[in-house]
Design a protein around this motif. Structure first.
Motif, PDB file in Angstrom:
ATOM      1  N   VAL A 132       0.876  -1.176   0.000  1.00 19.49           N
ATOM      2  CA  VAL A 132       0.000   0.000   0.000  1.00 19.49           C
ATOM      3  C   VAL A 132       0.901   1.209   0.000  1.00 19.49           C
ATOM      4  N   ASP A 133       0.507   2.256  -0.757  1.00 21.13           N
ATOM      5  CA  ASP A 133       1.340   3.456  -0.708  1.00 21.13           C
ATOM      6  C   ASP A 133       0.706   4.507   0.196  1.00 21.13           C
ATOM      7  N   ARG A 134       1.414   5.601   0.385  1.00 23.37           N
ATOM      8  CA  ARG A 134       1.007   6.592   1.386  1.00 23.37           C
ATOM      9  C   ARG A 134      -0.202   7.428   0.956  1.00 23.37           C
ATOM     10  N   MET A 137      -3.276   3.994  -2.188  1.00 30.44           N
ATOM     11  CA  MET A 137      -3.403   3.051  -3.301  1.00 30.44           C
ATOM     12  C   MET A 137      -2.845   1.698  -2.869  1.00 30.44           C
ATOM     13  N   ARG A 138      -3.579   0.643  -3.234  1.00 28.56           N
ATOM     14  CA  ARG A 138      -3.250  -0.724  -2.826  1.00 28.56           C
ATOM     15  C   ARG A 138      -2.816  -1.518  -4.051  1.00 28.56           C
ATOM     16  N   LEU A 139      -1.745  -2.264  -3.875  1.00 32.24           N
ATOM     17  CA  LEU A 139      -1.338  -3.225  -4.892  1.00 32.24           C
ATOM     18  C   LEU A 139      -1.795  -4.588  -4.409  1.00 32.24           C
ATOM     19  N   GLY A 140      -2.736  -5.194  -5.147  1.00 35.08           N
ATOM     20  CA  GLY A 140      -3.204  -6.534  -4.805  1.00 35.08           C
ATOM     21  C   GLY A 140      -2.343  -7.569  -5.508  1.00 35.08           C
ATOM     22  N   VAL A 163      -0.607  -5.585   5.627  1.00 32.35           N
ATOM     23  CA  VAL A 163       0.703  -5.846   5.016  1.00 32.35           C
ATOM     24  C   VAL A 163       1.782  -5.869   6.099  1.00 32.35           C
ATOM     25  N   PHE A 164       2.964  -6.315   5.728  1.00 33.08           N
ATOM     26  CA  PHE A 164       4.114  -6.202   6.628  1.00 33.08           C
ATOM     27  C   PHE A 164       4.602  -4.751   6.617  1.00 33.08           C
ATOM     28  N   VAL A 168       4.658  -0.858   3.242  1.00 33.57           N
ATOM     29  CA  VAL A 168       4.049   0.470   3.139  1.00 33.57           C
ATOM     30  C   VAL A 168       5.069   1.304   2.364  1.00 33.57           C
ATOM     31  N   LEU A 169       4.729   1.628   1.121  1.00 29.24           N
ATOM     32  CA  LEU A 169       5.679   2.246   0.194  1.00 29.24           C
ATOM     33  C   LEU A 169       5.284   3.685  -0.116  1.00 29.24           C
ATOM     34  N   ASP A 170       6.223   4.430  -0.703  1.00 26.49           N
ATOM     35  CA  ASP A 170       5.912   5.803  -1.095  1.00 26.49           C
ATOM     36  C   ASP A 170       4.921   5.823  -2.260  1.00 26.49           C
ATOM     37  N   GLU A 171       5.060   4.842  -3.161  1.00 25.41           N
ATOM     38  CA  GLU A 171       4.170   4.797  -4.314  1.00 25.41           C
ATOM     39  C   GLU A 171       4.092   3.376  -4.855  1.00 25.41           C
ATOM     40  N   VAL A 172       2.878   2.977  -5.280  1.00 27.43           N
ATOM     41  CA  VAL A 172       2.730   1.699  -5.983  1.00 27.43           C
ATOM     42  C   VAL A 172       2.129   1.994  -7.356  1.00 27.43           C
ATOM     43  N   PRO A 173       2.483   1.200  -8.368  1.00 24.02           N
ATOM     44  CA  PRO A 173       1.888   1.418  -9.686  1.00 24.02           C
ATOM     45  C   PRO A 173       0.389   1.156  -9.625  1.00 24.02           C
ATOM     46  N   SER A 174      -0.411   2.022 -10.233  1.00 24.43           N
ATOM     47  CA  SER A 174      -1.861   1.831 -10.180  1.00 24.43           C
ATOM     48  C   SER A 174      -2.506   2.246 -11.486  1.00 24.43           C
ATOM     49  N   ASP A 175      -3.713   1.733 -11.690  1.00 29.93           N
ATOM     50  CA  ASP A 175      -4.486   2.025 -12.885  1.00 29.93           C
ATOM     51  C   ASP A 175      -5.896   2.419 -12.466  1.00 29.93           C
ATOM     52  N   LEU A 176      -6.739   2.749 -13.436  1.00 26.46           N
ATOM     53  CA  LEU A 176      -8.060   3.285 -13.130  1.00 26.46           C
ATOM     54  C   LEU A 176      -8.953   2.350 -12.313  1.00 26.46           C
ATOM     55  N   HIS A 177      -8.869   1.052 -12.523  1.00 22.92           N
ATOM     56  CA  HIS A 177      -9.757   0.139 -11.790  1.00 22.92           C
ATOM     57  C   HIS A 177      -9.289  -0.115 -10.351  1.00 22.92           C
ATOM     58  N   ASP A 178      -8.068   0.292 -10.007  1.00 21.37           N
ATOM     59  CA  ASP A 178      -7.547   0.051  -8.658  1.00 21.37           C
ATOM     60  C   ASP A 178      -8.254   0.955  -7.651  1.00 21.37           C
ATOM     61  N   GLN A 179      -8.694   0.356  -6.555  1.00 18.98           N
ATOM     62  CA  GLN A 179      -9.447   1.090  -5.538  1.00 18.98           C
ATOM     63  C   GLN A 179      -8.544   1.453  -4.355  1.00 18.98           C
ATOM     64  N   PRO A 180      -8.615   2.699  -3.882  1.00 18.34           N
ATOM     65  CA  PRO A 180      -7.826   3.083  -2.711  1.00 18.34           C
ATOM     66  C   PRO A 180      -8.417   2.511  -1.430  1.00 18.34           C
ATOM     67  N   VAL A 181      -7.590   2.440  -0.390  1.00 16.35           N
ATOM     68  CA  VAL A 181      -8.040   1.979   0.919  1.00 16.35           C
ATOM     69  C   VAL A 181      -8.013   3.137   1.913  1.00 16.35           C
TER      70      VAL A 181
END
Length: 198
Positions: A132-134, A137-140, A163-164, A168-181
């Protein structure tokens, strides 16, 4: 999804999967205890009486202890069951929970199935993630089940990804269908995020 984003996601998932494989059994035990403590506190903070959670695999931060404890305290816990159409059915966790291998080799409950809309009644969603980034945005893991679930809910409750700490990252790659948490739970902390709305 562009090829560049898909490639970036694949590469990051592979790296995170490899890191998880390297954790010692002791590190996993400590992480599971921390996750239980953080999730118990999160439930108390939200006054949640009905939640969704997931049954962790051996490489994920452990949630099974938490689920058992929540059920013992009378909290209604819905556990996901994968379907071939990309949606999730749900099953209510019980004290004598039977677990079988689901469609993707993931641990899933055996029992009466409730349809995809059953999750609309929960106070809190606790979902798996690779990172998850700050911004929230979540990377599944690439199958889209939880993005579809969150995206289809009329009134989505707070959503926390587990997550461990190192995920928790500064940024994860994301696209339009990705839902934030709404937040992220690690073995040592719970971080409330202000997700970037799409």
């Amino acid at each position: 999804m562009s090829d560049a984003i898909a490639d970036a996601k694949r590469a990051l998932r592979a790296e995170l999967r490899e890191r998880r494989q390297l954790l010692t059994p002791q590190a996993r035990e400590v992480a599971a205890a921390g996750i239980t403590e953080q999730l118990d506190a999160l439930i108390a903070t939200h006054g949640a009486t009905s939640i969704s959670c997931f049954l962790s695999t051996t490489t994920e931060p452990g949630t099974r202890e938490f689920v058992a404890g929540a059920v013992a305290r009378g909290i209604r816990v819905l556990l996901p069951v994968t379907r071939t159409d990309g949606l999730l059915d749900w099953s209510v966790a019980t004290p004598d929970l039977d677990i079988a291998e689901g469609m993707f080799g993931l641990p899933e409950p055996v029992g009466e199935l409730l349809g995809p809309i059953a999750v609309n009644d929960v106070d809190l969603l606790v979902i798996p993630a690779a990172a998850v980034d700050r911004t929230g945005m979540r990377l599944g893991w690439g199958r889209g089940y939880f993005d579809k679930t969150i995206g289809s809910m009329e009134r989505c409750p707070p959503v926390y990804a587990v997550v461990f700490d190192s995920e928790v990252l500064d940024e994860v790659p994301s696209d339009l269908h990705d839902q934030p948490v709404s937040g992220v739970v690690t073995p040592t902390q719970t971080i409330v995020l202000a997700p970037a709305r799409r």
